[in-house]
Each structure stands twice: as C-alpha cells, then as structure tokens.
Design a protein around this motif. Sequence first.
Motif, mmCIF file in Angstrom:
data_model
loop_
_atom_site.group_PDB
_atom_site.id
_atom_site.type_symbol
_atom_site.label_atom_id
_atom_site.label_comp_id
_atom_site.label_asym_id
_atom_site.label_seq_id
_atom_site.Cartn_x
_atom_site.Cartn_y
_atom_site.Cartn_z
ATOM 1 N N TYR A 201 1.051 -1.052 -0.300
ATOM 2 C CA TYR A 201 0.003 0.192 -0.066
ATOM 3 C C TYR A 201 0.547 0.509 -0.154
ATOM 4 N N ALA A 202 0.559 1.740 -1.286
ATOM 5 C CA ALA A 202 1.865 3.266 -1.113
ATOM 6 C C ALA A 202 1.615 4.181 -1.211
ATOM 7 N N TRP A 203 1.653 5.107 -0.208
ATOM 8 C CA TRP A 203 1.325 6.849 -0.571
ATOM 9 C C TRP A 203 2.260 7.532 -1.205
ATOM 10 N N HIS A 204 2.212 8.226 -1.787
ATOM 11 C CA HIS A 204 2.930 8.909 -3.378
ATOM 12 C C HIS A 204 2.319 10.433 -3.481
ATOM 13 N N PRO A 205 3.208 11.627 -3.793
ATOM 14 C CA PRO A 205 2.455 12.170 -3.824
ATOM 15 C C PRO A 205 1.548 12.952 -5.290
ATOM 16 N N ASP A 206 1.879 11.408 -6.176
ATOM 17 C CA ASP A 206 1.048 11.739 -7.565
ATOM 18 C C ASP A 206 0.251 10.839 -7.278
ATOM 19 N N GLY A 207 -0.618 10.227 -5.743
ATOM 20 C CA GLY A 207 -1.799 9.683 -5.925
ATOM 21 C C GLY A 207 -1.006 8.372 -5.127
ATOM 22 N N PHE A 208 -2.428 7.444 -4.133
ATOM 23 C CA PHE A 208 -2.060 6.245 -3.459
ATOM 24 C C PHE A 208 -1.595 5.240 -5.193
ATOM 25 N N ALA A 209 -0.576 4.286 -4.648
ATOM 26 C CA ALA A 209 -1.285 2.962 -5.814
ATOM 27 C C ALA A 209 -1.238 1.442 -4.560
ATOM 28 N N LEU A 210 -1.633 0.734 -5.472
ATOM 29 C CA LEU A 210 -1.626 -1.095 -4.594
ATOM 30 C C LEU A 210 -1.167 -1.698 -5.561
ATOM 31 N N HIS A 211 -0.294 -2.683 -4.808
ATOM 32 C CA HIS A 211 0.581 -3.544 -5.854
ATOM 33 C C HIS A 211 -0.574 -5.444 -4.861
ATOM 34 N N ARG A 351 -3.958 10.850 -2.342
ATOM 35 C CA ARG A 351 -4.074 11.877 -1.891
ATOM 36 C C ARG A 351 -4.919 12.703 -1.416
ATOM 37 N N HIS A 352 -5.299 13.967 -1.173
ATOM 38 C CA HIS A 352 -6.515 14.784 -0.907
ATOM 39 C C HIS A 352 -5.973 16.430 -0.306
ATOM 40 N N GLY A 353 -7.556 17.222 -0.291
ATOM 41 C CA GLY A 353 -6.782 18.510 -0.110
ATOM 42 C C GLY A 353 -5.713 18.971 -0.301
ATOM 43 N N ASP A 354 -4.714 20.040 0.570
ATOM 44 C CA ASP A 354 -3.587 20.107 0.499
ATOM 45 C C ASP A 354 -2.558 19.747 1.385
ATOM 46 N N ASP A 355 -0.843 20.571 1.155
ATOM 47 C CA ASP A 355 0.277 20.066 1.968
ATOM 48 C C ASP A 355 0.141 19.601 3.289
ATOM 49 N N PHE A 356 -0.321 20.311 4.525
ATOM 50 C CA PHE A 356 -0.574 20.156 6.046
ATOM 51 C C PHE A 356 -1.592 18.591 5.599
ATOM 52 N N ASP A 357 -2.928 18.318 4.722
ATOM 53 C CA ASP A 357 -3.244 16.987 4.573
ATOM 54 C C ASP A 357 -1.939 16.006 4.881
ATOM 55 N N ALA A 358 -1.434 16.351 3.294
ATOM 56 C CA ALA A 358 0.051 15.643 3.108
ATOM 57 C C ALA A 358 0.619 15.408 4.162
ATOM 58 N N ARG A 359 1.388 16.430 5.002
ATOM 59 C CA ARG A 359 1.650 16.142 6.654
ATOM 60 C C ARG A 359 0.827 15.323 7.291
#
Length: 391
Positions: A201-211, A351-359
């Motif tokens: 389960y991968a978090w990434h700035p371009d969006g989530f990905a699952l292998h 990924r959703h919201g802004d950079d605050f959400d990412a942090r």
Amino acid sequence: MRTRVAIIGAGPAGLLLAHLLDAAGIDSVLIERQNAEHVAARIRAGILEAGSVDLLRRAGLGERLAREGMEHRGIHLQWPNERHHLDFVDLIGRSVWVYGQTEVTKDLLAARERAGQAAFYAASEVTAHEIDGERPYVAFVDAAGRPRRVDAEIVVGCDGYHGPSKQAIPDALRHTWERNYPFAWLGVLADVEPSTDELIYAWHPDGFALHSMRSRTVSRFYLQVTPDENIGDWSDDRIWDNLATRFALDGWTLKTGAITEKSVLPMRSFVTTPLRHGRLFLAGDAGHIVPPTGAKGLNLAIADVALLSRALIAWLRDGDTAPAATYSDTALERVWRCTHFSWWMTTMLHRHGDDFDARLQLSQLRRVVGSRSAATELAENYAGLPMPGLD
Ligand code: APR
Ligand code: PHB
C-alpha cells in the motif's frame, strides 16, 4: 413455486447463504439478474480475513483455497524512499489469505450445482412483496420472458448496492449514510509474476497505488485516479510508468507484463438501516459499501451471512426467532467498525486536500510503522475482528 428462503442476488453473499442453509437442510431459491457465466467471471476483491477462511473451511469450501490461496503474514506500507512491513502474525497471531472473490464465487457456484437447488439466472423485474406479512414472495420475469413468483417464509436481499430489495423497506423507517470520495481506483490485472511477497500500500504525491496479486503468475494493481477518469487515456505504458513511479524504491524493480483487464472503480461508503424489516433481511453490499482500501467488502458480506444463516436456521428449524430479532443491530456493529477502518485507511493513503493534509498523512503512516500499539490497531482491523454473535 414454493421455498423456505428466497434469495435475491447470487454474488458471494447470496451464494454463501444458500450453501449454509442447504447444509442445515433448509431449501432456498436464488434469483439473479445476470447469467451464471457473468457471475463467475467478475473480477473483484482478493483478500480473505482469517475468520472468513475459517468459515469457508468449516462450510466445506476450503479445499481449493488451501491449494491455490496464498497465506500472507501482513502487508507493506510505503511512502517515498521508505517501505515497511507490518507483520500481523507477530503482532496479533493472525494472517490473511490472497484468494480472489472470483475463485470464492466459482467454488460456491460449484457447491450450488452439487446441491441441486433451484436458481434462476438472467431474471429481470425482480421485486419483493408482502414482507410485512406471513407470506412474502418474490416476483420476476425469468430468462425465457415468463412471469414467475417464488413464495417463501423469508426473503433475503443479497442484491448488492444497486439491487432493488432495500427499497421494499418503507422510506419512513430507512436511514442511509453515504460518502462519495473525490477519487477512484484504476484497477489493472496483468500476466506477470508479483514483484513483491506481500501487498504494498503506497502513499505517493502523485496518488495512492496498491500492488496486489491473484497467483504466482498474475498481479493485480490499483492507481488512484479522478472519479471521472477516461480509461481510454490510460495506455498500458502510462499505467506501467505510473506504477513504477509510485512504488519506486532503491534496489527494487517492478516487473511488467501483458495487461489483460482495466477498469475504473468508484470509491464510496454507504450504510442503510435497518438490515431487517418484517420477513425481509439484507446482507452484504445490499446493506453497506466500503471503499476497497481496507479489503473489507467481501469479508463483511461473509460476516453478515455467517450471522444471518444462524439466525434463519434458529428460526426455520427450531422456531427460535431471537437471533433474527437482533441480526440487524449485531451486524451493524461490525459494519460501522469496518466502515470506520476503511474510511481511515482511505483517508490516510490517498492524496487529497493540500500540503497540510499530506504532512498529517505522512505523520500517521510513520506512527503506524513506528508504534507497536498503532500497528496492532491496524493489524486487528485488517486481519479481521471477531465476528460478534458468533464463536
Ligand atoms: N435482481 C436480482 N439480482 C440482482 C439485482 C436484481 N435487480 N441487482 C443486482 N443483483 C445481483 C448482482 O448481479 C450480483 O450478482 O446481486 C448480486 C450482488 O452481488 P455483489 O455485488 O457481489 O454483492 P455481495 O454478494 O453482497 O458481495 C459483496 O462483492 O461488490 C463486492 O466489494 C464487494 O466484495 C464485496 C462483495
Ligand atoms: C485486490 O487484490 O483486489 C485487493 C487487495 C487489497 C485491497 C483491495 C483490493 O485493499
């Protein structure tokens, strides 16, 4: 036609319920909108909780699962430059199994055929009637275009999110909760050996990905995309590039192969209550939908059916209506727990919201892999909490 239980919908919930009732000597009839080939071929979820595996085994459906299923100790959680393994067996003593819903469905269809019980496929205009009285029935038009009626003691709606049975509960009594997430999954099936031992389960700035995977030679992938994504814009090359970017890690490479299927899946939470009105019961996706991030949809359907089959056997075989009276409340406890867990996994990883959400997301991910109690909380929910009302 008369039967004891009329079941609308032959997905995993309807098929498993029919199987468990048959094992207790209770007749049922399945009424399904699609044809049997369509039901057997649908590609859906792939992870079974330990409790779901136990239940399938005890129901005599564990043979191919034991041979072809893959037991996983846990999952990998990833964000840029870091991948961490969460070992559920070490944390809570329970594992999960990779065995596709498509395979569970095939095993159930084969069991139904062996049992020789009635099933109507390719049925249309399916409606439930008289659920407030003693003699409910289901009306429909069969595959040959003939109007039909199945009289029963109980009607069960296992007809998924789009099915009609929940509408038979009066509007004034029904409550629904719904959340549509501002993203979707692009699901991909590929003829390639998995590049990982357990799911990533991968978090990434371009969006989530699952292998994920289906076997030693078939991999399953998901990419976070927008809900209105045009699948035609996703060439195989673009898919592999995005997967390689989102899973990138020093010293690790993604194996590629022929893509055999791609589709866009909406992400939604939905709960309708009650799950019982008179002689109508709802189970599985007919009563609730979770986003797939926690791998709960199929397991929740199995848990509903485990509980409901006991309640119906108590009623129809022993005349004890008490378990049926508590079915809705007991099932909903687990439904809301899984709804929360699925929402939490989804919110943490997409990924959703802004950079605050990412942090905040990255802080939460670090906490999960860095704290045994935080990891245990994820493991208990992912590998499956005990089934309330069952042993
Ligand atoms: N009449 C008869 N059958 C219907 C109707 C209808 N009007 N509408 C839908 N159905 C059938 C569908 O064709 C399907 O076969 O009901 C079945 C519902 O099956 P699922 O959607 O698979 O739901 P369920 O059996 O509850 O299983 C839940 O499936 O969608 C996944 O993620 C979900 O893994 C979870 C599992
Ligand atoms: C899948 O293999 O299809 C799968 C696995 C894990 C999820 C969702 C889907 O969380």
